[in-house]
Design a protein around this motif. Structure first.
Motif: not given
Length: 321
Positions: A135-164
């Motif tokens: 999951f890349m970017g988004g707004l809060t409404p402040t725009r963000l450079n955040v990239i998160d990731y998940i393992t689709i087969a396993s429920t659980g919180n997203a983990i920081d991947f890096g930045n755009l």
């Protein structure tokens, strides 16, 4: 990774163990009509919607009710495997939602809780292979450079991947089995395409540019080609469909058009056919129409059918098997 036959190219002679690994990993093309269900989730009518509907991508026709989201929302980020579809955040009831929910693609029913994203936000870009979703970017409404990731087969919180490469929202995501791209977005409007390698964490780097700066486009893919559909080109909304070769950095090229100019539509694909559903014209008109085109050839899209409910701000990302 072995050089598996991709979903849209299974020509060759393969060892049985490699075929089994490819099928389990989602790299083996399914028979026509099988494993090609596409879902369209949430949106606005203009109020926020909890509708999830689905089509069989290989066969044109109207969408059918699949189930409901836990909370009515729109502008979610979507990722999926052959078996599970995952929907993250959205702008209702708040811009700072952290909610991630999921459905089982083959079985109609309501969404269930998956976990939470690292930073609550809306207007994020989703992209995935059959194992990992980002999951890349988004707004809060402040725009963000955040990239998160998940393992689709396993429920659980997203983990920081890096930045755009920059903070951005309302971009489009596409992916091959190994690489994800973020195209365009609103900071205000940019043409930049970022790339990340899905299997490894780290910051995005430059890939190239879209043909023009745009936001709110749809993104879909085959195993080799990323396609950016429609969007807001400020001023106005475009019919343009353009593509990149995901494995090779470079600028996008124009290769088709929607039947009508739209933004905020939902996308789906079975790696052969691309669909673009719903959306709006940037004024007051919302659409229920679903357009279709062949990913390998592009051209002007044709009619596929209609959504079960007319709506815009459908998901950002591909929700399909």
């Amino acid at each position: 990774m072995a050089n598996y036959p991709q979903l849209d190219d299974q020509v060759g002679v393969w060892k049985l163990k490699d075929v089994n690994s490819a099928i389990m990993g989602g790299y083996w093309r399914q028979a026509a009509g099988h494993g090609s269900r596409g879902l369209f989730s949430g949106g606005n009518t203009p109020s926020a919607s909890n509708v999830i509907d689905f089509v069989t991508i290989a066969t044109a026709g109207d969408a059918t009710d699949f189930g409901n989201l836990i909370v009515a929302t729109n502008q979610q980020g979507m990722v999926s495997s052959h078996t599970r579809g995952v929907m993250a955040t959205g702008n209702a009831p708040a811009l700072t939602n952290t909610n991630i929910v999921y459905v089982t693609m083959a079985t109609e029913g309501n969404a269930a809780d998956f976990a939470d994203i690292t930073v609550g936000r809306t207007s994020i870009s989703g992209a995935s292979n059959s194992t990992r979703g980002v999951f890349m970017g988004g707004l809060t409404p402040t725009r963000l450079n955040v990239i998160d990731y998940i393992t689709i087969a396993s429920t659980g919180n997203a983990i920081d991947f890096g930045n755009l490469t920059r903070a951005i929202g309302s971009a489009a995501g596409v992916a091959s089995p190994t690489r994800a791209l973020k195209g365009g977005g609103n900071t205000p409007y940019v043409a930049e395409i970022d790339k990340i390698e899905i299997a490894t964490t780290g910051n995005a780097i430059d890939f190239g540019d879209l043909t023009s700066a745009r936001a709110d486009a749809g993104g879909l893919s085959s195993s080799t080609r990323g396609v950016f559909v429609g969007g807001d080109v400020n001023p106005g909304v475009t019919t343009g469909i353009e593509q990149v070769t995901i494995a090779s950095a470079g600028n996008a090229i124009d290769y088709g058009d929607l039947r009508t100019a739209r933004k905020y539509g939902g996308t789906s694909s079975n790696s052969v056919k691309g669909l673009y559903a719903g959306g709006g014209d940037g004024d007051s008109t919302l659409f229920n129409t679903i357009d279709q085109f062949e990913i390998t050839t592009g051209g002007t899209s044709t009619d596929f059918g209609d959504l079960s409910v007319t709506r815009g701000n459908v998901q950002n990302g591909v929700l399909s098997q």
